[in-house]
Design an enzyme around this catalytic site. Structure first.
Site, PDB file in Angstrom:
ATOM      1  N   ASP A  37     -10.450  11.458  89.941  1.00  0.00           N
ATOM      2  CA  ASP A  37      -9.539  11.633  90.800  1.00  0.00           C
ATOM      3  C   ASP A  37      -9.843  12.399  92.138  1.00  0.00           C
ATOM      4  O   ASP A  37      -9.882  13.595  92.470  1.00  0.00           O
ATOM      5  CB  ASP A  37      -8.245  12.528  90.343  1.00  0.00           C
ATOM      6  N   GLY A  81      -1.363  17.290  80.150  1.00  0.00           N
ATOM      7  CA  GLY A  81      -1.382  16.914  78.683  1.00  0.00           C
ATOM      8  C   GLY A  81      -1.706  15.502  78.434  1.00  0.00           C
ATOM      9  O   GLY A  81      -2.519  14.867  79.236  1.00  0.00           O
ATOM     10  N   GLN A  92       4.627  16.108  91.692  1.00  0.00           N
ATOM     11  CA  GLN A  92       3.668  15.160  92.019  1.00  0.00           C
ATOM     12  C   GLN A  92       3.862  13.785  91.771  1.00  0.00           C
ATOM     13  O   GLN A  92       3.266  12.697  91.951  1.00  0.00           O
ATOM     14  CB  GLN A  92       2.427  15.285  91.547  1.00  0.00           C
ATOM     15  N   HIS A 138     -10.681  14.906  79.123  1.00  0.00           N
ATOM     16  CA  HIS A 138     -10.291  16.027  79.184  1.00  0.00           C
ATOM     17  C   HIS A 138     -11.057  16.897  78.254  1.00  0.00           C
ATOM     18  O   HIS A 138     -11.405  18.127  78.744  1.00  0.00           O
ATOM     19  CB  HIS A 138      -8.728  16.434  78.847  1.00  0.00           C
ATOM     20  N   ARG A 141      -2.693   7.344  81.564  1.00  0.00           N
ATOM     21  CA  ARG A 141      -2.063   6.046  81.591  1.00  0.00           C
ATOM     22  C   ARG A 141      -2.673   4.882  81.037  1.00  0.00           C
ATOM     23  O   ARG A 141      -1.705   3.794  80.673  1.00  0.00           O
ATOM     24  CB  ARG A 141      -1.923   5.617  83.109  1.00  0.00           C
ATOM     25  N   VAL A 161     -15.282  10.291  82.621  1.00  0.00           N
ATOM     26  CA  VAL A 161     -15.626   9.648  81.383  1.00  0.00           C
ATOM     27  C   VAL A 161     -15.088   8.256  81.272  1.00  0.00           C
ATOM     28  O   VAL A 161     -13.851   7.913  81.744  1.00  0.00           O
ATOM     29  CB  VAL A 161     -15.293  10.594  80.468  1.00  0.00           C
ATOM     30  N   SER A 190      -8.051   7.426  81.119  1.00  0.00           N
ATOM     31  CA  SER A 190      -6.995   8.086  81.630  1.00  0.00           C
ATOM     32  C   SER A 190      -5.795   7.926  80.903  1.00  0.00           C
ATOM     33  O   SER A 190      -5.447   7.243  80.067  1.00  0.00           O
ATOM     34  CB  SER A 190      -6.334   7.136  82.969  1.00  0.00           C
ATOM     35  N   LEU A 193      -4.072  14.442  76.353  1.00  0.00           N
ATOM     36  CA  LEU A 193      -5.328  14.574  76.568  1.00  0.00           C
ATOM     37  C   LEU A 193      -6.312  13.606  75.855  1.00  0.00           C
ATOM     38  O   LEU A 193      -5.740  12.921  74.965  1.00  0.00           O
ATOM     39  CB  LEU A 193      -5.844  15.997  75.763  1.00  0.00           C
ATOM     40  N   GLY A 239     -11.728  16.513  87.111  1.00  0.00           N
ATOM     41  CA  GLY A 239     -12.569  15.334  86.856  1.00  0.00           C
ATOM     42  C   GLY A 239     -12.692  14.283  88.312  1.00  0.00           C
ATOM     43  O   GLY A 239     -11.773  14.328  89.180  1.00  0.00           O
TER      44      GLY A 239
HETATM   45  O1  PAF Z   1      -5.134  15.642  87.460  1.00  0.00           O
HETATM   46  C1  PAF Z   1      -4.028  16.278  86.792  1.00  0.00           C
HETATM   47  O2  PAF Z   1      -3.908  15.993  85.692  1.00  0.00           O
HETATM   48  C2  PAF Z   1      -3.055  16.866  87.768  1.00  0.00           C
HETATM   49  O3  PAF Z   1      -3.084  16.225  88.916  1.00  0.00           O
HETATM   50  C3  PAF Z   1      -3.228  18.372  87.873  1.00  0.00           C
HETATM   51  C4  PAF Z   1      -4.246  18.787  88.438  1.00  0.00           C
HETATM   52  C5  PAF Z   1      -3.205  18.751  86.380  1.00  0.00           C
HETATM   53  C6  PAF Z   1      -2.112  19.018  88.485  1.00  0.00           C
HETATM   54  O4  PAF Z   1      -0.626  18.685  87.860  1.00  0.00           O
END
Ligand code: PAF
Length: 256
Positions: free
Chosen positions: A148, A30, A60, A36, A185, A174, A183, A32, A145
């Site tokens: 990462d 999310g 994660q 995205h 963040r 992007v 990002s 976005l 993307g």
């Molecule tokens: O890149 C991300 O947003 C996350 O690591 C992913 C691939 C959706 C997994 O939770």
């Protein structure tokens, strides 16, 4: 109106009606942004059906505060995704982790370096949830993307290792007009830190080697987790106002 499907049985019923169609999955947590949107636009061009998944994956996050602070903006996400998607899948954590994370995917080489070194367990969480999402959605293609970079490499490796019938499509990072990679963040940076953040990609791109880059970043007030050159790519992670930023740039010929 695009439905947000949180119930796994309802999603499976919808998916069953799409037999024979090519399906593009854009997995996200999310919050976005235009990055995205670029993945969604490409998925739209290349598939009959497009699915966005929105799931803030708890496994994660090695830092509970980071998980707590992660932006949750489902209504805005739905509005942004609507022009591109046929379905939005947003399952609850209890459905995704009905096993309480007893089962997980673990890679024991690449995942231990860089991000893995600074965020223990991060890639077990990423790979596990990506496998679950691929099984749930059963896409023909899944879009990731290049920002990462390590995640992308590990997902590709997992798909190959487990013979998964999906094509992983890598999409270029992007960037804002000043060069900062988009990002979720970034929105946590103050205006002052946002202005300074642009030095991160600039120094990654221009420094002669990782050690020069590290020194230059520290001089600009970044805390540096790592900068490293690998396989023609310079990878870096820094913190600014306790917001963690990662990025990578391609190295020019002659630099490793
Ligand atoms: O890149 C991300 O947003 C996350 O690591 C992913 C691939 C959706 C997994 O939770």
């Amino acid at each position: 109106m695009t439905a947000v499907i949180s119930d796994i049985a309802k999603w499976r019923a919808q998916r069953a009606g799409w037999q024979g169609a090519s399906i593009g999955l854009v997995p996200t947590m999310g919050a976005l942004h235009a990055g995205h949107e670029a993945l969604l636009a490409r998925a739209r061009r290349e598939n009959d059906r497009v699915v966005l998944s929105v799931f803030v994956n708890p496994t994660q996050f090695n830092d509970p505060t980071d998980l707590e602070r992660y932006p949750r903006t489902l209504d805005e996400d739905v509005a942004r995704a609507r022009p591109y998607v046929d379905a939005i899948v947003a399952p609850p954590a209890e459905a995704m982790y009905r096993d309480h994370y007893r089962y997980r995917v673990s890679e024991n080489q690449l995942s231990r370096r860089w991000e893995g070194e600074h965020r223990p367990g991060h890639f077990d969480g990423v790979l596990t949830v990506v496998l679950k999402l691929l099984n749930l959605v059963q896409p023909s293609r899944a879009y990731f993307g290049e920002k990462d970079w390590q995640q992308l490499e590990l997902v590709r490796g997992m798909v190959d290792a487990f013979l998964l019938p999906v094509e992983i499509v890598a999409c270029a990072t992007v960037r804002d007009a000043d060069g900062l990679a988009l990002s979720s963040r970034n929105r946590r940076l103050s205006p002052e830190a946002r202005a300074r953040a642009v030095d991160f990609p600039r120094i990654l791109q221009t420094a002669a080697d990782p050690s020069v880059a590290t020194t230059a970043l520290r001089a600009k007030g970044f805390e540096v987790d790592y900068v490293d050159d690998h396989d023609g790519v310079r990878l870096g992670a820094v913190r600014l106002e306790s917001v963690r930023l990662i990025d990578n740039v391609k190295l020019r010929e002659g630099r490793s």
